[in-house]
Design a protein around this motif. Structure first.
Motif, mmCIF file in Angstrom:
data_model
loop_
_atom_site.group_PDB
_atom_site.id
_atom_site.type_symbol
_atom_site.label_atom_id
_atom_site.label_comp_id
_atom_site.label_asym_id
_atom_site.label_seq_id
_atom_site.Cartn_x
_atom_site.Cartn_y
_atom_site.Cartn_z
ATOM 1 N N MET A 211 0.822 -1.220 0.000
ATOM 2 C CA MET A 211 0.000 0.000 0.000
ATOM 3 C C MET A 211 0.850 1.261 0.000
ATOM 4 O O MET A 211 0.414 2.318 -0.462
ATOM 5 N N GLU A 212 2.048 1.154 0.546
ATOM 6 C CA GLU A 212 2.902 2.330 0.682
ATOM 7 C C GLU A 212 3.647 2.686 -0.600
ATOM 8 O O GLU A 212 4.324 3.720 -0.660
ATOM 9 N N PHE A 213 3.547 1.843 -1.610
ATOM 10 C CA PHE A 213 4.290 2.068 -2.845
ATOM 11 C C PHE A 213 3.326 2.299 -4.011
ATOM 12 O O PHE A 213 2.396 1.521 -4.221
ATOM 13 N N HIS A 216 1.368 -0.395 -7.007
ATOM 14 C CA HIS A 216 1.263 -1.779 -6.536
ATOM 15 C C HIS A 216 -0.110 -2.061 -5.912
ATOM 16 O O HIS A 216 -0.257 -3.011 -5.152
ATOM 17 N N GLY A 217 -1.089 -1.235 -6.246
ATOM 18 C CA GLY A 217 -2.418 -1.376 -5.658
ATOM 19 C C GLY A 217 -3.074 -2.713 -5.959
ATOM 20 O O GLY A 217 -3.664 -3.344 -5.069
ATOM 21 N N GLU A 218 -3.001 -3.152 -7.205
ATOM 22 C CA GLU A 218 -3.661 -4.407 -7.574
ATOM 23 C C GLU A 218 -2.992 -5.610 -6.902
ATOM 24 O O GLU A 218 -3.676 -6.547 -6.452
ATOM 25 N N GLU A 219 -1.686 -5.584 -6.828
ATOM 26 C CA GLU A 219 -0.961 -6.667 -6.157
ATOM 27 C C GLU A 219 -1.296 -6.677 -4.663
ATOM 28 O O GLU A 219 -1.498 -7.746 -4.062
ATOM 29 N N TRP A 237 -9.997 -6.795 6.478
ATOM 30 C CA TRP A 237 -11.125 -6.268 5.708
ATOM 31 C C TRP A 237 -10.990 -4.748 5.513
ATOM 32 O O TRP A 237 -11.369 -4.216 4.473
ATOM 33 N N TRP A 238 -10.420 -4.069 6.509
ATOM 34 C CA TRP A 238 -10.253 -2.622 6.383
ATOM 35 C C TRP A 238 -9.171 -2.285 5.358
ATOM 36 O O TRP A 238 -9.334 -1.371 4.550
ATOM 37 N N VAL A 239 -8.070 -3.022 5.355
ATOM 38 C CA VAL A 239 -7.038 -2.820 4.340
ATOM 39 C C VAL A 239 -7.609 -3.093 2.955
ATOM 40 O O VAL A 239 -7.371 -2.337 2.002
ATOM 41 N N ALA A 245 -11.123 1.125 -2.662
ATOM 42 C CA ALA A 245 -11.460 2.539 -2.885
ATOM 43 C C ALA A 245 -10.377 3.231 -3.701
ATOM 44 O O ALA A 245 -10.669 4.045 -4.590
ATOM 45 N N GLU A 246 -9.123 2.908 -3.410
ATOM 46 C CA GLU A 246 -8.011 3.499 -4.144
ATOM 47 C C GLU A 246 -8.076 3.155 -5.622
ATOM 48 O O GLU A 246 -7.697 3.972 -6.474
ATOM 49 N N LEU A 247 -8.587 1.963 -5.930
ATOM 50 C CA LEU A 247 -8.706 1.530 -7.324
ATOM 51 C C LEU A 247 -10.043 1.935 -7.947
ATOM 52 O O LEU A 247 -10.354 1.554 -9.069
ATOM 53 N N GLY A 248 -10.849 2.708 -7.187
ATOM 54 C CA GLY A 248 -12.087 3.260 -7.737
ATOM 55 C C GLY A 248 -13.316 2.383 -7.599
ATOM 56 O O GLY A 248 -14.387 2.729 -8.110
ATOM 57 N N ASP A 249 -13.213 1.247 -6.903
ATOM 58 C CA ASP A 249 -14.358 0.345 -6.730
ATOM 59 C C ASP A 249 -15.017 0.646 -5.385
ATOM 60 O O ASP A 249 -14.809 -0.057 -4.388
#
Length: 292
Positions: A211-213, A216-219, A237-239, A245-249
């Motif tokens: 998450m910090e990079f 690499h969102g999908e991975e 579940w929170w992560v 949300a970051e990927l727009g879903d």
């Protein structure tokens, strides 16, 4: 009479020699200081002496422009890096270096990392021993810093900057370290060794790291999904919700966040109640607005 004079002079010279031969333990006008910080796997340590302004005009007078400056006082300032590092885009091997600067009246200053760490000031500085030279950003400040000081500021999982402040000047030197490759190698090793019942925690940690990079969102989401499929917990579940949300879903993000809240409440988890309950509730409301 002449003999008395000669004896007196001899005594004076003798006492002077005794006094000059002593190592008087007086406090330094520029006290020693150090700072250490670890980013990723890289330990950074700066040792320096901290001179005071003492109502003097520093830049261009006490410390002339266009001349090598020890960037401190007394012994040369030293930087030590526990791993290879990149300074302002230039690679620098792990090790200990003396540090100097060349102040400029206008534009960036020159920051110098020299291979000879043990030296006094800049008196024996040898340019041929420079490991790298880089440009450093300089800013003026209305707030005067009486004592010269260094700080190390983290700006991400693998990056940050070194800040030098003295008088009305602030100097910034950016750096980057290698984290991800080594961390993911450790992730693979841990996943191979851990019991099946605890694999969900390793996948969760992998997701949190990625998450910090950027990029690499999908991975990271794949790891979060694997974690939640093995065992439900408010953290995984929170992560997962944040990554969706970051990927727009936002539909999936809201569903995952609601599951995180349900797990947190059902387990009466103190960390959830104190730290995450309000944050998750607020994000659910925010993401619902994003759907409209």
């Amino acid at each position: 009479y002449t003999i008395k004079i000669l004896l007196s002079l001899g005594l004076i010279f003798f006492l002077s020699g005794v006094l000059w031969g002593q190592n008087l333990d007086f406090p330094r006008k520029s006290p020693r200081a150090s700072i250490s910080y670890t980013i990723g796997y890289t330990a950074i340590t700066i040792n320096y002496s901290s001179p005071a302004v003492r109502a003097r005009e520093i830049w261009g007078v006490l410390e002339p422009y266009d001349k090598v400056w020890r960037a401190g006082a007394n012994e040369a300032t030293t930087f030590e890096f526990g791993t290879d590092i990149v300074i302002e885009g230039k690679p620098l091997p792990a090790g200990k270096y003396s540090f100097f600067m060349i102040p400029r009246e206008n534009g960036p200053w020159t920051a110098i990392f020299n291979k000879v760490a043990d030296q006094w000031g800049a008196y024996e500085y040898d340019k041929s021993q420079d490991a790298i030279r880089v440009d450093a950003m300089v800013k003026d400040s209305d707030i005067e810093e009486e004592y010269l000081n260094y700080s190390i500021v983290k700006q991400g999982a693998d990056a940050g900057y070194i800040r030098l402040g003295w008088g009305g000047k602030r100097i910034y030197i950016r750096f980057r370290v290698e984290v991800l490759d080594k961390a993911m190698a450790n992730f693979d090793k841990a996943l191979a060794k851990v019991s099946q019942e605890n694999k969900w925690q390793i996948y969760l940690q992998g997701a949190e790291l990625l998450m910090e990079f950027d990029g690499h969102g999908e991975e990271a989401l794949d790891y979060a999904e694997k974690s939640t499929s093995l065992q439900g917990h408010f953290r995984n579940w929170w992560v997962r919700a944040q990554l969706e949300a970051e990927l727009g879903d936002f539909v999936s993000a809201i569903s995952s966040a609601e599951k995180a809240a349900a797990f947190g409440l059902s387990s009466d988890n103190e960390i959830y109640l104190q730290t995450y309950k309000k944050e998750i509730s607020d994000k659910i409301m925010e993401w619902k607005k994003e759907q409209r």
